[in-house]
Design a protein around this motif. Structure first.
Motif, PDB file in Angstrom:
ATOM      1  N   SER A  58     -37.495  10.248 -62.026  1.00 11.53           N
ATOM      2  CA  SER A  58     -36.134   9.866 -62.377  1.00 11.53           C
ATOM      3  C   SER A  58     -35.483   9.216 -61.176  1.00 11.53           C
ATOM      4  O   SER A  58     -36.057   9.159 -60.087  1.00 11.53           O
ATOM      5  CB  SER A  58     -35.346  11.102 -62.796  1.00 11.53           C
ATOM      6  N   TYR A  85     -27.055  10.563 -64.562  1.00 13.49           N
ATOM      7  CA  TYR A  85     -27.981  10.281 -65.646  1.00 13.49           C
ATOM      8  C   TYR A  85     -28.019   8.812 -66.010  1.00 13.49           C
ATOM      9  O   TYR A  85     -28.958   8.351 -66.648  1.00 13.49           O
ATOM     10  CB  TYR A  85     -27.647  11.143 -66.866  1.00 13.49           C
ATOM     11  N   PHE A 133     -22.894  10.680 -68.233  1.00 12.44           N
ATOM     12  CA  PHE A 133     -23.731   9.656 -67.607  1.00 12.44           C
ATOM     13  C   PHE A 133     -23.359   9.374 -66.153  1.00 12.44           C
ATOM     14  O   PHE A 133     -24.195   8.971 -65.377  1.00 12.44           O
ATOM     15  CB  PHE A 133     -23.615   8.342 -68.381  1.00 12.44           C
ATOM     16  N   THR A 181     -31.843   5.571 -70.171  1.00 15.53           N
ATOM     17  CA  THR A 181     -30.503   6.143 -70.104  1.00 15.53           C
ATOM     18  C   THR A 181     -29.496   5.087 -69.672  1.00 15.53           C
ATOM     19  O   THR A 181     -28.337   5.131 -70.063  1.00 15.53           O
ATOM     20  CB  THR A 181     -30.437   7.321 -69.124  1.00 15.53           C
ATOM     21  N   VAL A 226     -36.597   8.086 -73.848  1.00 12.56           N
ATOM     22  CA  VAL A 226     -36.294   9.143 -72.877  1.00 12.56           C
ATOM     23  C   VAL A 226     -37.217  10.331 -73.072  1.00 12.56           C
ATOM     24  O   VAL A 226     -37.709  10.924 -72.109  1.00 12.56           O
ATOM     25  CB  VAL A 226     -34.813   9.557 -72.976  1.00 12.56           C
ATOM     26  N   CYS A 232     -26.656   8.986 -78.898  1.00 16.19           N
ATOM     27  CA  CYS A 232     -26.489   8.697 -77.468  1.00 16.19           C
ATOM     28  C   CYS A 232     -26.133   9.956 -76.706  1.00 16.19           C
ATOM     29  O   CYS A 232     -26.551  10.131 -75.571  1.00 16.19           O
ATOM     30  CB  CYS A 232     -25.375   7.684 -77.255  1.00 16.19           C
ATOM     31  N   HIS A 264     -30.980   7.717 -64.394  1.00 17.20           N
ATOM     32  CA  HIS A 264     -32.119   8.613 -64.530  1.00 17.20           C
ATOM     33  C   HIS A 264     -33.387   7.816 -64.845  1.00 17.20           C
ATOM     34  O   HIS A 264     -34.423   8.006 -64.241  1.00 17.20           O
ATOM     35  CB  HIS A 264     -31.844   9.633 -65.627  1.00 17.20           C
ATOM     36  N   THR A 321     -28.622   3.389 -72.712  1.00 14.97           N
ATOM     37  CA  THR A 321     -27.913   4.323 -73.587  1.00 14.97           C
ATOM     38  C   THR A 321     -26.435   4.379 -73.264  1.00 14.97           C
ATOM     39  O   THR A 321     -25.596   4.455 -74.159  1.00 14.97           O
ATOM     40  CB  THR A 321     -28.508   5.730 -73.440  1.00 14.97           C
ATOM     41  N   ILE A 341     -29.022  12.361 -75.726  1.00  9.51           N
ATOM     42  CA  ILE A 341     -29.967  11.999 -74.664  1.00  9.51           C
ATOM     43  C   ILE A 341     -29.683  12.711 -73.342  1.00  9.51           C
ATOM     44  O   ILE A 341     -30.577  13.369 -72.806  1.00  9.51           O
ATOM     45  CB  ILE A 341     -30.017  10.469 -74.526  1.00  9.51           C
ATOM     46  N   PRO A 342     -28.453  12.637 -72.790  1.00 14.37           N
ATOM     47  CA  PRO A 342     -28.209  13.418 -71.564  1.00 14.37           C
ATOM     48  C   PRO A 342     -28.363  14.915 -71.792  1.00 14.37           C
ATOM     49  O   PRO A 342     -28.833  15.630 -70.899  1.00 14.37           O
ATOM     50  CB  PRO A 342     -26.772  13.083 -71.192  1.00 14.37           C
ATOM     51  N   ILE A 370     -31.908  15.686 -71.390  1.00 16.29           N
ATOM     52  CA  ILE A 370     -32.371  15.667 -70.003  1.00 16.29           C
ATOM     53  C   ILE A 370     -31.916  16.930 -69.285  1.00 16.29           C
ATOM     54  O   ILE A 370     -32.659  17.548 -68.530  1.00 16.29           O
ATOM     55  CB  ILE A 370     -31.849  14.417 -69.271  1.00 16.29           C
TER      56      ILE A 370
END
Lengths: 115, 415, 213
Positions: free
Chosen positions: B363, B199, B270, B206, B353, B171, B202, B209, B174-175, B178
């Motif tokens: 996004s 995010y 996030f 996400t 993603v 998890c 996004h 997530t 993922i950010p 990005i």
């Protein structure tokens, strides 16, 4: 030799720490009777070597291009770390199996294959 | 600042470095200790309200503000007991190990633009790494107590924390993917502007997530419904059965510290970190905090700091709410949740993603009307540039590695 | 004592030196503690501290990604596994297995020889060459080493190197990376198989026994 303490920290300092860890690991492997202790010795040896790789790869410790490893040193130490994890997993599985079969972790008792 | 003290006042350099380190350390300690005091009071209040009670009402006025202080004094005056069969050194040292791990991870956590103990390039990774070491304190405590309840608790904790590190890591990646950087300050600043830049919004992946992250974070800090390690209905008190007094309270400081930490990390990754839903600071001062200087910078950062702490405290409050709402899971259910639900979902989100980025879909910040967005376009010097424009690598490949921000930024640099 | 020794040349003691001494001495002390401790649980604990101190040294050398990796994988992963193993097998007779005196002598011999070889090599390699032409290099090195440790972003370049994109100071490592990935997968499966094979056999025998009787 005592220049070490007055000089700026350089490659030598790192190499000496690495050497001490390496030797400690080797002695640990030689003396421990507990299988897990031997495993810990291996980890120490690998770490000592790793420290050397990182020190050689660090271009702000070692400016002499003849000795510089650059990022290659760091990548190699990454590989060492990952392989050490794999090695520890397998060794641990073997030790646990040995423990299940013989109810001991003393490596001196693992002598069934002795001719 | 330390250079200033050395060169202008001629202070003895090692002393200055020690002093500066201690200053930074005590600031962070203040956050943890103050946070724990607040959170323990809040926990009682929240629990009380959820169970239709009032919670503490007497110590320190109508709302029982000073209840935690009274608790602390009681704990200090307790005898420091140690079981007879315990491994004395490990038993004594275990609470501090847990606390140090929780404390150490605050080093790399930025509280606002540039307000961070140590600005590491791999801050996200570092925070998660150090937080993962907390498990050692628990394992050692469980082992050294020479009590089967403690040992059971420690074993459960070890199994649980190791398992949950996998989906948690997925998890968190993922950010990072990005943003194209692991630096928490940059990740936070990339989400400045309106809340649509967070995010969380996004893309749909996400959004999901974040909730997987929150679940895994809950499990990795051992909060209910994942508090198997201290399940009081089965294991007396789990790993801290044998502890009392100050050492016991260290475990709790560690727990509340790491609760705050994972909430704060989630908010940076996030929820935009120190950026409010509406760019108020940017309206007042004309620019995002990272481009200001002097008094305006401090004021904007104070605003950001308040937003940040508010978000983190909100996260902790939700954790408390969950604790008093959901029943505890069994150990097999905990592991099932991890391996059969969280990990596959996180993996699917990861692929989702990646595809979203690869196909260049819009996004959240692109869908809603565009406003002037401080740092969405980072100045080139603030970003690492993985590729130079003239690289031999085919352009089609580079889309996979890089974020859309980087693409946009490169477009700017080229155009 | 150490700071007093450096006090004569004050400009050379900086944050890097202080932190290096701290982490380096910790790493050495705890590695020695691993060797001389007889209790296997304490050995594991000292090992954790030694490895954590080593990761601090990695950070100081500018390898922040490797340092963090060390914390995640080594300290967080491998050692939790190790402690798990220690706890599974730590029953009173095995917690402290004494080493025979002869083993200590052999080990001390081996360790001493290794140290005698390694330390002079460290001095030879690490100290700047004595040639006159390298004085410039020396000052440069001093200038760099006495500045604060800088965090040079390494993660991106390491990642690209692992994906086989050579950079200016890194070669491509795609094949080793893939080999190691497969290796890890194999190890995962193998370790899981090794660790549970025994139990399966027991269950089968029991069921056969119960079927036979």
């Amino acid at each position: 030799m005592f220049d070490l303490l007055t000089q700026p920290v350089g490659l030598t300092h790192y190499l000496i720490v690495g050497a001490v860890m390496f030797v400690a690991g080797a002695v640990c492997m030689a003396t421990k009777r507990n299988a897990l202790g031997v495993l810990m010795g291996i980890e120490l040896v690998l770490n000592g070597a790793n420290l050397n790789f990182v020190a050689f790869g660090s271009n702000f410790l070692e400016r002499n291009p003849a000795y510089q490893l650059g990022l290659d040193g760091q990548i190699i130490s990454l590989f060492v770390i990952v392989l050490a994890a794999a090695e520890a997993a397998v060794a641990l599985a073997i030790v646990l199996n040995f423990y299940n079969n013989h109810s001991t972790v003393d490596v001196d008792r693992a002598d069934e294959l002795k001719g | 600042m330390s250079q200033y003290l050395i060169s202008h006042w001629g202070w003895y350099p090692p002393l200055v470095y020690m002093l500066m380190a201690m200053l930074a350390a005590s600031l962070v300690l203040l956050v943890i200790a103050g946070g724990s005091v607040l959170f323990i009071w809040m926990e009682r209040k929240v629990a009380g309200r959820i169970q239709d009670r009032l919670g503490p009402t007497r110590v320190g006025g109508k709302f029982g503000w000073l209840q935690t202080i009274a608790d602390g004094i009681k704990l200090l005056s307790k005898e420091d007991l140690r079981p007879e069969g315990a491994d004395a050194m490990l038993f004594r040292i275990a609470p501090y190990v847990a606390f140090c791990a929780s404390y150490g991870s605050f080093i790399a956590l930025p509280f606002a633009t540039g307000w961070v103990g140590l600005d590491i390039n791999v801050a996200v990774f570092f925070v998660v790494a150090v937080l993962g070491l907390e498990v050692f304190g628990v394992i050692l405590a469980g082992y050294a107590s020479a009590s089967k309840w403690s040992l059971f608790g420690a074993m459960r904790e070890a199994a649980q924390v190791i398992s949950y590190e996998v989906p948690l890591g997925l998890c968190i990646v993922i950010p990072v993917m990005i943003a194209g950087t692991m630096d928490l300050t940059k990740i936070g600043n990339l989400q400045s502007g309106w809340f649509t830049n967070w995010y969380l919004f996004h893309d749909p992946f996400t959004f999901i997530t974040f909730f997987v992250y929150y679940t895994c974070a809950l499990a990795s800090v051992n909060r209910a419904p994942f508090d198997l390690a201290e399940a009081e209905s089965e294991l007396v008190a789990g790993f801290h059965t044998e502890y009392s007094g100050l050492r016991w309270s260290f475990f709790f400081m560690a727990e509340y510290g790491s609760m705050f930490l994972v909430s704060a990390l989630g908010s940076v990754l996030f929820l935009g970190g120190w950026n409010g839903p509406v760019p108020v600071a940017a309206w007042i001062f004309g620019e995002h905090a990272s481009q200001l200087s002097g008094v305006a910078f401090v004021l904007a950062n104070v605003l950001g700091l308040m937003t940040f702490i508010l978000k983190a405290v909100l996260g902790v409050t939700v954790m408390m709410w969950i604790r008093w709402t959901l029943p505890r899971l069994r150990i097999d259910q905990v592991i099932t949740t991890c391996w059969k639900y969280c990990t596959p979902i996180a993996a699917v989100m990861f692929v989702g993603v990646i595809s979203w980025q690869l196909m260049g879909l819009p996004s959240g910040g692109d869908v809603l009307p565009h406003h002037e967005q401080g740092l969405r376009r980072l100045p080139g010097s603030l970003r690492e540039r993985p590729f130079e424009a003239g690289d031999a690598v085919p352009a089609a490949n580079s889309v996979g590695f890089e974020s859309e921000h980087a693409d946009r930024e490169r477009g700017q640099a080229d155009g | 004592m150490r700071t007093g020794n450096g006090g004569r040349r004050m400009g050379e003691i900086n944050g890097h030196t202080v932190l290096f001494l701290f982490f380096g001495i910790l790493a050495c002390l705890f590695s020695l503690a691993v060797v001389f401790s007889a209790n296997v649980v304490r050995m594991a604990f000292y090992l954790i501290l030694a490895l954590a101190a080593t990761s601090g040294l990695h950070f100081l050398a500018g390898a922040d990604f490797v340092g963090t990796m060390q914390l995640v994988l080594y300290v967080g992963g491998t050692l939790v596994l190790l402690v798990f193993g220690v706890m599974l097998t730590a029953q009173n007779p095995f917690i402290s297995l004494r080493t025979a005196g002869g083993d200590w002598i052999v080990a001390a011999l081996v360790g001493g020889i290794l140290l005698v070889i390694l330390v002079p090599v460290a001095f030879q390699i690490g100290l700047p060459p004595q040639d006159a032409g390298d004085i410039e290099g020396l000052t440069q090195r001093e200038a760099v080493a006495s500045s604060e440790p800088v965090s040079v972003p390494t993660a991106t370049r390491i990642g690209l190197g692992l994906l086989g994109v050579p950079g200016d100071d890194v070669s491509g490592y795609l094949l080793p990376f893939e080999i190691i990935s497969i290796h890890l997968l194999v190890v995962l499966v193998g370790a899981a198989y090794l660790a549970r094979a025994k139990r399966k056999v027991v269950v089968r025998q029991e069921s056969q026994n119960s079927a036979g009787s």
